[in-house]
Design a protein around this motif. Structure first.
Motif, PDB file in Angstrom:
ATOM      1  N   GLY A   1       0.773  -1.032  -0.001  1.00 31.75           N
ATOM      2  CA  GLY A   1      -0.025  -0.183  -0.134  1.00 31.75           C
ATOM      3  C   GLY A   1       0.913   1.303  -0.001  1.00 31.75           C
ATOM      4  N   SER A   2      -0.005   2.416   0.424  1.00 30.31           N
ATOM      5  CA  SER A   2       0.723   3.775   0.097  1.00 30.31           C
ATOM      6  C   SER A   2      -0.064   4.541   1.263  1.00 30.31           C
ATOM      7  CB  SER A   2       0.762   4.430  -1.085  1.00 30.31           C
ATOM      8  OG  SER A   2      -0.435   4.604  -1.576  1.00 30.31           O
ATOM      9  N   VAL A   3       0.951   5.611   1.615  1.00 33.45           N
ATOM     10  CA  VAL A   3       0.420   6.472   2.717  1.00 33.45           C
ATOM     11  C   VAL A   3       0.589   7.957   2.046  1.00 33.45           C
ATOM     12  CG1 VAL A   3       0.685   7.743   5.006  1.00 33.45           C
ATOM     13  CG2 VAL A   3       1.052   5.195   4.665  1.00 33.45           C
ATOM     14  N   ASP A   4      -0.445   8.795   1.869  1.00 33.10           N
ATOM     15  CA  ASP A   4      -0.335  10.193   1.442  1.00 33.10           C
ATOM     16  C   ASP A   4      -0.535  11.068   2.724  1.00 33.10           C
ATOM     17  OD1 ASP A   4      -0.458  12.845   0.364  1.00 33.10           O
ATOM     18  OD2 ASP A   4      -2.083  12.483  -0.749  1.00 33.10           O
ATOM     19  N   GLY A   5       0.443  11.386   3.617  1.00 33.55           N
ATOM     20  CA  GLY A   5       0.476  12.263   4.859  1.00 33.55           C
ATOM     21  C   GLY A   5       1.086  13.528   4.773  1.00 33.55           C
ATOM     22  N   THR A   6       1.400  13.915   6.075  1.00 28.33           N
ATOM     23  CA  THR A   6       1.886  15.257   6.335  1.00 28.33           C
ATOM     24  C   THR A   6       3.618  15.294   5.753  1.00 28.33           C
ATOM     25  OG1 THR A   6       2.618  14.376   8.522  1.00 28.33           O
ATOM     26  CG2 THR A   6       0.653  15.626   8.274  1.00 28.33           C
ATOM     27  N   ARG A   7       3.957  14.179   5.608  1.00 30.39           N
ATOM     28  CA  ARG A   7       5.452  14.200   4.951  1.00 30.39           C
ATOM     29  C   ARG A   7       5.361  13.647   3.437  1.00 30.39           C
ATOM     30  NH1 ARG A   7       7.593  10.398   9.095  1.00 30.39           N
ATOM     31  NH2 ARG A   7       5.571  10.212   9.669  1.00 30.39           N
TER      32      ARG A   7
ATOM     33  N   PRO B   1       6.226   0.620   3.059  1.00 35.31           N
ATOM     34  CA  PRO B   1       7.657   0.259   3.699  1.00 35.31           C
ATOM     35  C   PRO B   1       8.287   1.515   4.043  1.00 35.31           C
ATOM     36  CG  PRO B   1       7.158  -1.301   1.875  1.00 35.31           C
ATOM     37  CD  PRO B   1       6.150  -0.093   1.711  1.00 35.31           C
ATOM     38  N   GLU B   2       8.460   2.560   3.024  1.00 36.11           N
ATOM     39  CA  GLU B   2       9.310   3.664   3.287  1.00 36.11           C
ATOM     40  C   GLU B   2       8.464   4.506   4.473  1.00 36.11           C
ATOM     41  OE1 GLU B   2       9.908   7.858   0.793  1.00 36.11           O
ATOM     42  OE2 GLU B   2       8.903   6.242  -0.193  1.00 36.11           O
ATOM     43  N   TYR B   3       7.094   4.634   4.513  1.00 31.53           N
ATOM     44  CA  TYR B   3       6.347   5.083   5.681  1.00 31.53           C
ATOM     45  C   TYR B   3       6.957   4.484   6.899  1.00 31.53           C
ATOM     46  CZ  TYR B   3       2.783   5.947   8.796  1.00 31.53           C
ATOM     47  OH  TYR B   3       1.988   6.235  10.014  1.00 31.53           O
ATOM     48  N   LEU B   4       6.708   3.270   6.888  1.00 35.91           N
ATOM     49  CA  LEU B   4       6.974   2.459   8.155  1.00 35.91           C
ATOM     50  C   LEU B   4       8.563   2.731   8.828  1.00 35.91           C
ATOM     51  CD1 LEU B   4       5.075  -0.751   7.654  1.00 35.91           C
ATOM     52  CD2 LEU B   4       4.403   1.129   9.263  1.00 35.91           C
ATOM     53  N   GLU B   5       9.321   2.890   7.889  1.00 32.95           N
ATOM     54  CA  GLU B   5      10.859   3.210   8.213  1.00 32.95           C
ATOM     55  C   GLU B   5      11.078   4.405   8.477  1.00 32.95           C
ATOM     56  OE1 GLU B   5      15.021   2.397   8.609  1.00 32.95           O
ATOM     57  OE2 GLU B   5      13.300   1.152   8.521  1.00 32.95           O
ATOM     58  N   SER B   6      10.202   5.465   7.988  1.00 32.69           N
ATOM     59  CA  SER B   6      10.325   6.860   8.270  1.00 32.69           C
ATOM     60  C   SER B   6       9.777   7.175   9.857  1.00 32.69           C
ATOM     61  CB  SER B   6       9.676   7.742   7.380  1.00 32.69           C
ATOM     62  OG  SER B   6       8.456   7.791   7.434  1.00 32.69           O
ATOM     63  N   MET B   7       8.790   6.460  10.060  1.00 33.52           N
ATOM     64  CA  MET B   7       8.136   6.300  11.358  1.00 33.52           C
ATOM     65  C   MET B   7       9.053   6.007  12.577  1.00 33.52           C
ATOM     66  SD  MET B   7       5.310   7.830  11.242  1.00 33.52           S
ATOM     67  CE  MET B   7       4.119   7.489  12.592  1.00 33.52           C
TER      68      MET B   7
ATOM     69  N   HIS C   1      -4.844  -0.349   2.989  1.00 36.81           N
ATOM     70  CA  HIS C   1      -3.924  -0.473   1.794  1.00 36.81           C
ATOM     71  C   HIS C   1      -3.513   1.063   1.222  1.00 36.81           C
ATOM     72  CE1 HIS C   1      -2.666  -1.692  -2.098  1.00 36.81           C
ATOM     73  NE2 HIS C   1      -3.441  -0.610  -2.699  1.00 36.81           N
ATOM     74  N   HIS C   2      -4.364   2.120   1.319  1.00 35.51           N
ATOM     75  CA  HIS C   2      -4.050   3.562   1.204  1.00 35.51           C
ATOM     76  C   HIS C   2      -4.644   4.445   2.315  1.00 35.51           C
ATOM     77  CE1 HIS C   2      -2.907   6.908  -1.162  1.00 35.51           C
ATOM     78  NE2 HIS C   2      -3.914   7.415  -1.047  1.00 35.51           N
ATOM     79  N   ARG C   3      -3.619   5.302   2.540  1.00 37.92           N
ATOM     80  CA  ARG C   3      -4.125   6.366   3.842  1.00 37.92           C
ATOM     81  C   ARG C   3      -3.941   7.635   3.244  1.00 37.92           C
ATOM     82  NH1 ARG C   3      -3.042   6.417  10.133  1.00 37.92           N
ATOM     83  NH2 ARG C   3      -5.189   5.546   9.996  1.00 37.92           N
ATOM     84  N   VAL C   4      -4.804   8.409   3.405  1.00 37.31           N
ATOM     85  CA  VAL C   4      -4.607   9.714   3.177  1.00 37.31           C
ATOM     86  C   VAL C   4      -5.034  10.580   4.729  1.00 37.31           C
ATOM     87  CG1 VAL C   4      -5.612  12.161   2.183  1.00 37.31           C
ATOM     88  CG2 VAL C   4      -5.619   9.970   1.042  1.00 37.31           C
ATOM     89  N   ALA C   5      -3.965  11.227   5.039  1.00 38.41           N
ATOM     90  CA  ALA C   5      -3.775  11.831   6.401  1.00 38.41           C
ATOM     91  C   ALA C   5      -3.570  13.440   6.049  1.00 38.41           C
ATOM     92  CB  ALA C   5      -2.764  11.302   7.410  1.00 38.41           C
ATOM     93  N   ARG C   6      -4.656  14.303   6.634  1.00 41.73           N
ATOM     94  CA  ARG C   6      -4.543  15.592   6.348  1.00 41.73           C
ATOM     95  C   ARG C   6      -4.759  16.140   7.737  1.00 41.73           C
ATOM     96  NH1 ARG C   6      -2.550  14.756   2.370  1.00 41.73           N
ATOM     97  NH2 ARG C   6      -3.159  14.589   0.249  1.00 41.73           N
ATOM     98  N   MET C   7      -3.539  17.210   7.817  1.00 37.58           N
ATOM     99  CA  MET C   7      -3.726  18.075   9.170  1.00 37.58           C
ATOM    100  C   MET C   7      -4.784  19.195   8.378  1.00 37.58           C
ATOM    101  SD  MET C   7      -0.884  20.280  11.453  1.00 37.58           S
ATOM    102  CE  MET C   7       0.264  20.122   9.748  1.00 37.58           C
ATOM    103  N   LEU C   8      -5.766  19.482   9.432  1.00 37.25           N
ATOM    104  CA  LEU C   8      -6.979  20.360   9.170  1.00 37.25           C
ATOM    105  C   LEU C   8      -6.594  21.797   9.690  1.00 37.25           C
ATOM    106  CD1 LEU C   8      -9.948  18.052   9.626  1.00 37.25           C
ATOM    107  CD2 LEU C   8      -8.692  18.638   7.572  1.00 37.25           C
ATOM    108  N   TRP C   9      -5.947  21.839  10.894  1.00 35.15           N
ATOM    109  CA  TRP C   9      -5.533  22.751  11.785  1.00 35.15           C
ATOM    110  C   TRP C   9      -4.521  22.443  12.681  1.00 35.15           C
ATOM    111  CZ3 TRP C   9      -6.381  22.049  16.827  1.00 35.15           C
ATOM    112  CH2 TRP C   9      -7.457  21.050  17.290  1.00 35.15           C
ATOM    113  N   MET C  10      -3.763  23.726  13.340  1.00 27.67           N
ATOM    114  CA  MET C  10      -2.803  23.310  14.241  1.00 27.67           C
ATOM    115  C   MET C  10      -2.736  24.526  15.346  1.00 27.67           C
ATOM    116  SD  MET C  10       1.271  23.046  13.647  1.00 27.67           S
ATOM    117  CE  MET C  10       1.297  24.079  12.107  1.00 27.67           C
ATOM    118  N   ARG C  11      -2.482  24.229  16.411  1.00 31.08           N
ATOM    119  CA  ARG C  11      -2.360  25.230  17.819  1.00 31.08           C
ATOM    120  C   ARG C  11      -1.295  25.161  18.502  1.00 31.08           C
ATOM    121  NH1 ARG C  11      -8.545  25.651  19.566  1.00 31.08           N
ATOM    122  NH2 ARG C  11      -9.371  26.824  17.692  1.00 31.08           N
TER     123      ARG C  11
END
Length: 138
Positions: free
Chosen positions: A41-47, A53-59, A128-138
């Protein structure tokens, strides 16, 4: 065709997925985190976009910015057809990050949305595929 009981069991397994992810990330349990994702699968996230595999290694190797984190999750919206081997979860989260490692700045709070395309492989549900979006930050 799946029975109503089988559909409810699948629904409950899927409902728990965001909580399993949150606990694995917050506890920095990389083995538990890896068990949630489809290796193909793949992850489309904040990075950016990464293969799993690349996502898990970066985590695993990413330096920590905060000593601790806690995900507070809304109940996921789950799209699942009876008997299907795919599903979609849409989950809102508030992530509290505390005690900056570098000692500067305060705590950080993030509003997040996780949209997960799930797949059942060999009887096990996986992201299988994740989209993680930051909506706001404080």
């Amino acid at each position: 065709m799946a029975t109503a009981f089988e559909w409810i069991v699948d629904l409950e397994v899927l409902r728990r997925f965001p909580q399993r992810y949150a606990r694995a990330v917050d506890e920095r349990d990389h083995e538990a985190l890896a068990a949630l994702f489809d290796p193909a699968g793949s992850v489309d996230g904040t990075r950016g976009a990464q293969a799993v595999p690349e996502y898990l290694e970066s985590m695993r190797t990413m330096p920590r910015s905060f000593e601790s984190s806690m995900h507070l999750l809304a109940d996921p919206m789950i799209d699942l057809d009876a008997g299907a081997d795919t599903a979609r979860l849409d989950t809102y989260a508030v992530v509290f990050q505390t005690k900056a490692v570098n000692g500067t700045g305060g705590d950080l709070t993030l509003g997040m949305r996780y949209v997960d395309d799930m797949v059942r492989r060999d009887g096990t549900w996986l992201i299988h595929h994740r989209v993680a979006r930051m909506l706001w930050m404080r």
